[in-house]
Design a protein around this motif. Structure first.
Motif, PDB file in Angstrom:
ATOM      1  N   TRP A  89      48.565 -14.926  47.191  1.00 40.45           N
ATOM      2  CA  TRP A  89      48.432 -16.498  47.060  1.00 40.45           C
ATOM      3  C   TRP A  89      47.937 -16.978  48.389  1.00 40.45           C
ATOM      4  O   TRP A  89      46.746 -17.890  48.164  1.00 40.45           O
ATOM      5  N   ARG A  90      47.796 -16.301  49.370  1.00 37.79           N
ATOM      6  CA  ARG A  90      46.986 -16.811  50.603  1.00 37.79           C
ATOM      7  C   ARG A  90      45.605 -16.546  50.331  1.00 37.79           C
ATOM      8  O   ARG A  90      44.582 -17.341  50.630  1.00 37.79           O
ATOM      9  N   ALA A  91      45.143 -15.292  49.784  1.00 39.71           N
ATOM     10  CA  ALA A  91      43.696 -15.140  49.184  1.00 39.71           C
ATOM     11  C   ALA A  91      43.055 -16.360  48.418  1.00 39.71           C
ATOM     12  O   ALA A  91      42.285 -16.919  48.280  1.00 39.71           O
ATOM     13  N   ALA A  92      44.160 -16.575  47.433  1.00 38.23           N
ATOM     14  CA  ALA A  92      43.631 -17.743  46.285  1.00 38.23           C
ATOM     15  C   ALA A  92      43.616 -19.163  47.241  1.00 38.23           C
ATOM     16  O   ALA A  92      42.747 -19.852  46.697  1.00 38.23           O
ATOM     17  N   VAL A  93      44.492 -19.475  48.117  1.00 36.45           N
ATOM     18  CA  VAL A  93      44.766 -20.371  48.785  1.00 36.45           C
ATOM     19  C   VAL A  93      43.306 -20.787  49.610  1.00 36.45           C
ATOM     20  O   VAL A  93      42.684 -21.737  49.533  1.00 36.45           O
ATOM     21  N   GLU A  94      42.922 -19.604  50.168  1.00 34.67           N
ATOM     22  CA  GLU A  94      41.766 -19.642  51.042  1.00 34.67           C
ATOM     23  C   GLU A  94      40.233 -19.766  50.025  1.00 34.67           C
ATOM     24  O   GLU A  94      39.522 -20.632  50.535  1.00 34.67           O
ATOM     25  N   ARG A  95      40.395 -19.104  49.041  1.00 38.81           N
ATOM     26  CA  ARG A  95      39.109 -19.464  48.169  1.00 38.81           C
ATOM     27  C   ARG A  95      39.145 -20.946  47.762  1.00 38.81           C
ATOM     28  O   ARG A  95      38.211 -21.450  47.345  1.00 38.81           O
ATOM     29  N   ALA A  96      40.391 -21.557  47.302  1.00 37.12           N
ATOM     30  CA  ALA A  96      40.538 -22.913  46.851  1.00 37.12           C
ATOM     31  C   ALA A  96      40.280 -24.082  47.980  1.00 37.12           C
ATOM     32  O   ALA A  96      39.774 -25.000  47.579  1.00 37.12           O
ATOM     33  N   ARG A  97      40.262 -23.641  48.928  1.00 35.46           N
ATOM     34  CA  ARG A  97      40.400 -24.427  50.054  1.00 35.46           C
ATOM     35  C   ARG A  97      38.732 -25.257  50.139  1.00 35.46           C
ATOM     36  O   ARG A  97      38.794 -26.294  50.508  1.00 35.46           O
ATOM     37  N   VAL A  98      37.860 -24.507  49.654  1.00 34.10           N
ATOM     38  CA  VAL A  98      36.666 -24.982  49.804  1.00 34.10           C
ATOM     39  C   VAL A  98      36.418 -26.091  48.660  1.00 34.10           C
ATOM     40  O   VAL A  98      35.877 -27.002  49.012  1.00 34.10           O
ATOM     41  N   TYR A  99      37.136 -25.903  47.547  1.00 37.88           N
ATOM     42  CA  TYR A  99      36.920 -26.998  46.692  1.00 37.88           C
ATOM     43  C   TYR A  99      37.826 -28.143  46.991  1.00 37.88           C
ATOM     44  O   TYR A  99      37.537 -29.244  46.574  1.00 37.88           O
ATOM     45  N   VAL A 100      38.974 -28.192  47.665  1.00 41.70           N
ATOM     46  CA  VAL A 100      39.863 -28.998  48.030  1.00 41.70           C
ATOM     47  C   VAL A 100      39.066 -29.833  49.332  1.00 41.70           C
ATOM     48  O   VAL A 100      39.160 -30.951  49.272  1.00 41.70           O
ATOM     49  N   GLU A 101      38.442 -29.183  50.219  1.00 41.77           N
ATOM     50  CA  GLU A 101      37.640 -30.002  51.152  1.00 41.77           C
ATOM     51  C   GLU A 101      36.549 -30.781  50.520  1.00 41.77           C
ATOM     52  O   GLU A 101      36.175 -31.857  51.082  1.00 41.77           O
ATOM     53  N   VAL A 102      35.718 -30.180  49.590  1.00 44.30           N
ATOM     54  CA  VAL A 102      34.615 -30.814  48.759  1.00 44.30           C
ATOM     55  C   VAL A 102      35.309 -31.894  48.232  1.00 44.30           C
ATOM     56  O   VAL A 102      34.735 -33.128  48.424  1.00 44.30           O
ATOM     57  N   ASP A 103      36.367 -31.842  47.516  1.00 47.04           N
ATOM     58  CA  ASP A 103      36.962 -33.142  46.894  1.00 47.04           C
ATOM     59  C   ASP A 103      37.362 -34.119  47.916  1.00 47.04           C
ATOM     60  O   ASP A 103      37.076 -35.209  47.545  1.00 47.04           O
ATOM     61  N   ASP A 104      37.915 -33.805  49.282  1.00 47.04           N
ATOM     62  CA  ASP A 104      38.171 -34.704  50.376  1.00 47.04           C
ATOM     63  C   ASP A 104      37.109 -35.426  50.545  1.00 47.04           C
ATOM     64  O   ASP A 104      37.204 -36.674  51.001  1.00 47.04           O
ATOM     65  N   ALA A 105      36.055 -34.709  50.960  1.00 45.92           N
ATOM     66  CA  ALA A 105      34.825 -35.394  51.392  1.00 45.92           C
ATOM     67  C   ALA A 105      34.205 -36.451  50.675  1.00 45.92           C
ATOM     68  O   ALA A 105      33.635 -37.474  50.809  1.00 45.92           O
ATOM     69  N   GLU A 106      34.434 -36.089  49.288  1.00 46.23           N
ATOM     70  CA  GLU A 106      33.850 -36.860  48.271  1.00 46.23           C
ATOM     71  C   GLU A 106      34.691 -38.187  47.897  1.00 46.23           C
ATOM     72  O   GLU A 106      34.195 -39.188  47.358  1.00 46.23           O
ATOM     73  N   SER A 107      35.997 -38.297  48.473  1.00 48.12           N
ATOM     74  CA  SER A 107      36.649 -39.453  48.200  1.00 48.12           C
ATOM     75  C   SER A 107      36.629 -40.480  48.839  1.00 48.12           C
ATOM     76  O   SER A 107      36.150 -40.499  49.984  1.00 48.12           O
TER      77      SER A 107
END
Length: 107
Positions: A89-107
Motif C-alpha cells: 500500500w505504501r509503495a502504491a501511495v508513493e507512486r500515486a503521490r506524483v499524480y495527486v500533487e500534479v492534480d493539486d497544482a493544476e486546480s
C-alpha cells in the motif's frame, strides 16, 4: 491535443491497492478531522465492493480516471494521517503521490 487525466496513468494493480488502502483506512480510522470532501467519501462507498470482489483487479482497471484520482488522493491523505503497516500500500501511495500533487497544482 487531448491529454489524459493524471489518474489514467496509475496502473490497474496500483488502483486496486489504492482502493483497498483508502477503504480499509477509512473504515479503521474514519475522518474525524474532516480532511476528505464528500466526493471522496462517495467514491470510497462506490468502490468498496472492489476490495473483496472476485473480479476486483478487472474492475479496478475499468474505473474512471476521475475516480482513480479521487481514491488516490484519499489513500495519500489517510496514509499520511494514519500510516500503514502494509508495504505494498505504501509503495502504491508513493507512486500515486506524483499524480495527486500534479492534480493539486493544476486546480
Amino acid at each position: 491535443m487531448n491529454t489524459p487525466p493524471p489518474g489514467a496513468a496509475i496502473s490497474a494493480g496500483d488502483r486496486r491497492l489504492l482502493i483497498t488502502a483508502a477503504v480499509v483506512l477509512y473504515d479503521r480510522h474514519g475522518d474525524a478531522n474532516d480532511v476528505l470532501c464528500s466526493a471522496q467519501t462517495d467514491v470510497i462507498e462506490k468502490l468498496r465492493p472492489l476490495v473483496h470482489g472476485p473480479r476486483g483487479e478487472e474492475c479496478a482497471a475499468a474505473i474512471s480516471p476521475r475516480d482513480v484520482l479521487s481514491v488516490a488522493t484519499t489513500a495519500v491523505e489517510l496514509t499520511d494521517r494514519h500510516g500503514s503497516d502494509d508495504e505494498d500500500w505504501r509503495a502504491a501511495v508513493e507512486r500515486a503521490r506524483v499524480y495527486v500533487e500534479v492534480d493539486d497544482a493544476e486546480s
